[in-house]
Write a protein that holds these residues in place. Structure first.
Motif, PDB file in Angstrom:
ATOM      1  N   UNK A   1      20.979  48.058 -22.232  1.00  8.29           N
ATOM      2  CA  UNK A   1      21.840  47.337 -23.177  1.00  8.29           C
ATOM      3  C   UNK A   1      23.306  47.688 -22.964  1.00  8.29           C
ATOM      4  N   UNK A   2      23.575  48.954 -22.670  1.00 13.00           N
ATOM      5  CA  UNK A   2      24.961  49.363 -22.429  1.00 13.00           C
ATOM      6  C   UNK A   2      25.508  48.682 -21.185  1.00 13.00           C
ATOM      7  N   UNK A   3      24.647  48.513 -20.175  1.00  9.90           N
ATOM      8  CA  UNK A   3      25.083  47.870 -18.938  1.00  9.90           C
ATOM      9  C   UNK A   3      25.299  46.374 -19.123  1.00  9.90           C
ATOM     10  N   UNK A   4      24.629  45.791 -20.112  1.00  8.56           N
ATOM     11  CA  UNK A   4      24.703  44.343 -20.284  1.00  8.56           C
ATOM     12  C   UNK A   4      25.877  43.906 -21.140  1.00  8.56           C
ATOM     13  N   UNK A   5      26.699  44.841 -21.574  1.00  8.94           N
ATOM     14  CA  UNK A   5      27.869  44.497 -22.383  1.00  8.94           C
ATOM     15  C   UNK A   5      29.073  44.352 -21.463  1.00  8.94           C
ATOM     16  N   UNK A   6      29.444  43.121 -21.198  1.00 15.32           N
ATOM     17  CA  UNK A   6      30.547  42.875 -20.279  1.00 15.32           C
ATOM     18  C   UNK A   6      31.599  41.991 -20.890  1.00 15.32           C
ATOM     19  N   UNK A   7      32.504  41.497 -20.073  1.00 11.94           N
ATOM     20  CA  UNK A   7      33.567  40.611 -20.536  1.00 11.94           C
ATOM     21  C   UNK A   7      32.959  39.293 -21.016  1.00 11.94           C
ATOM     22  N   UNK A   8      33.511  38.700 -22.068  1.00 10.03           N
ATOM     23  CA  UNK A   8      32.946  37.469 -22.640  1.00 10.03           C
ATOM     24  C   UNK A   8      32.813  36.332 -21.632  1.00 10.03           C
ATOM     25  N   UNK A   9      33.734  36.234 -20.678  1.00 12.95           N
ATOM     26  CA  UNK A   9      33.689  35.126 -19.730  1.00 12.95           C
ATOM     27  C   UNK A   9      32.754  35.338 -18.567  1.00 12.95           C
ATOM     28  N   UNK A  10      32.307  36.578 -18.369  1.00 13.80           N
ATOM     29  CA  UNK A  10      31.428  36.877 -17.250  1.00 13.80           C
ATOM     30  C   UNK A  10      29.988  37.036 -17.710  1.00 13.80           C
ATOM     31  N   UNK A  11      29.155  37.528 -16.800  1.00 19.53           N
ATOM     32  CA  UNK A  11      27.761  37.773 -17.148  1.00 19.53           C
ATOM     33  C   UNK A  11      27.291  39.058 -16.499  1.00 19.53           C
ATOM     34  N   UNK A  12      26.415  39.778 -17.200  1.00 22.03           N
ATOM     35  CA  UNK A  12      25.753  40.941 -16.620  1.00 22.03           C
ATOM     36  C   UNK A  12      24.267  40.832 -16.910  1.00 22.03           C
ATOM     37  N   UNK A  13      23.464  41.354 -16.005  1.00 24.60           N
ATOM     38  CA  UNK A  13      22.018  41.346 -16.190  1.00 24.60           C
ATOM     39  C   UNK A  13      21.449  42.614 -15.576  1.00 24.60           C
ATOM     40  N   UNK A  14      20.261  42.983 -16.030  1.00 23.18           N
ATOM     41  CA  UNK A  14      19.575  44.165 -15.502  1.00 23.18           C
ATOM     42  C   UNK A  14      18.198  43.752 -15.008  1.00 23.18           C
ATOM     43  N   UNK A  15      17.845  44.171 -13.807  1.00 24.64           N
ATOM     44  CA  UNK A  15      16.549  43.873 -13.218  1.00 24.64           C
ATOM     45  C   UNK A  15      15.824  45.180 -12.946  1.00 24.64           C
TER      46      UNK A  15
END
Length: 277
Positions: A113-127
């Motif tokens: 969850x900490x890794x998935x918090x990014x800039x509003x305009x971008x995207x982050x995901x965890x696999x």
């Protein structure tokens, strides 16, 4: 509810990611990790400096690629989050950057969850996937839903390939070894203009000390294989290696006062960035 509820951390078994966290001064490590890390530090007293130098390289290389226009990042072997994370560096340059983190460590999953918090305009995901199975990793829906593999991607393999040892009986210096085959599979899936970022442990500068550390990791249940400059160069085959080439970690475009001053022996690793023609 604890962050680790339902996660089998195997706290009695040392884990390389938690040992690395300990070297960096983190708090997500346990008695077994600290004991094994203490043994490694006794064999290689500058391990903390090596970990910090590698972390600084991750920051420099990510920033350089984002400034060069890359806006998609695939970070395999993410490890325990340590701010600033890769997505924070990339999205500080381009808030629309997309980042996928990949790891098979349950404690990293618990921190996703900490890794998935990014800039509003971008995207982050965890696999959750294993580098040893690149086909399954690349087919993961979260990866495919976040990154467009028809466009350039920066593939980060920082301090992870030395945990993929050569198979038993593999001829020294000949043939396609396991780690090289995995990297070639990943490289083949990426579009022209993509980048490969690598840092890797070597025994070229301190052979006796690295041999002792390798033995400690093996005893802890984590095979570790240091590789030579020539062997690491093979990971970059067919791609254009950016200046200054495959060099000791702290010599890759040092940024000045914000970097830890580390000698080649203390770093005991090589780093490089290459681009797909």
């Amino acid at each position: 509810m604890s962050l680790y509820d339902g996660v089998d951390l195997r706290l009695n078994v040392p884990h390389s990611a938690r040992m690395y966290d300990y070297y960096l001064g983190g708090f997500t490590n346990f008695a077994a990790d600290r004991e094994a890390a203490g043994q490694a530090l006794a064999a290689l007293p500058w391990l903390r400096s090596a970990a910090r130098a590698n972390r600084a390289f991750v920051h420099r290389s990510t920033r350089a690629l984002a400034e060069a226009g890359l806006d998609q990042f695939l970070d395999i072997g993410t490890g325990i989050p340590t701010s600033p994370n890769l997505h924070e560096i990339a999205q500080a340059v381009n808030p629309r950057a997309r980042i996928v983190y990949v790891d098979n460590d349950p404690i990293v999953l618990s921190h996703a969850r900490a890794l998935l918090t990014g800039a509003p305009g971008g995207r982050t995901a965890y696999v959750e996937a294993d580098l040893a199975d690149p086909a399954a990793l690349l087919a993961a829906p979260s990866l495919r839903g976040t990154l467009d593999l028809s466009r350039p991607v920066a593939l980060s393999l920082n301090a992870v390939l030395h945990f993929i040892p050569d198979g038993a009986g593999a001829p020294d210096g000949a043939g396609t070894r396991r780690a090289h085959a995995i990297v070639e599979h990943l490289k083949a899936a990426l579009a022209p203009g993509s980048a490969l970022v690598i840092s890797h442990v070597t025994a070229d500068f301190a052979p006796e000390e690295i041999a002792r550390v390798t033995g400690i990791y093996h005893s802890a249940g984590t095979p570790l294989q240091a590789r030579t400059h020539h062997e690491i160069t093979r990971f970059l085959a067919g791609w254009t290696v950016l200046a200054p080439g495959l060099v000791p970690v702290p010599r890759w475009r040092p940024a000045g006062s914000d970097d830890t001053v580390v000698t080649d022996i203390e770093a005991s690793g090589y780093a490089a960035v290459a681009v797909k023609p």
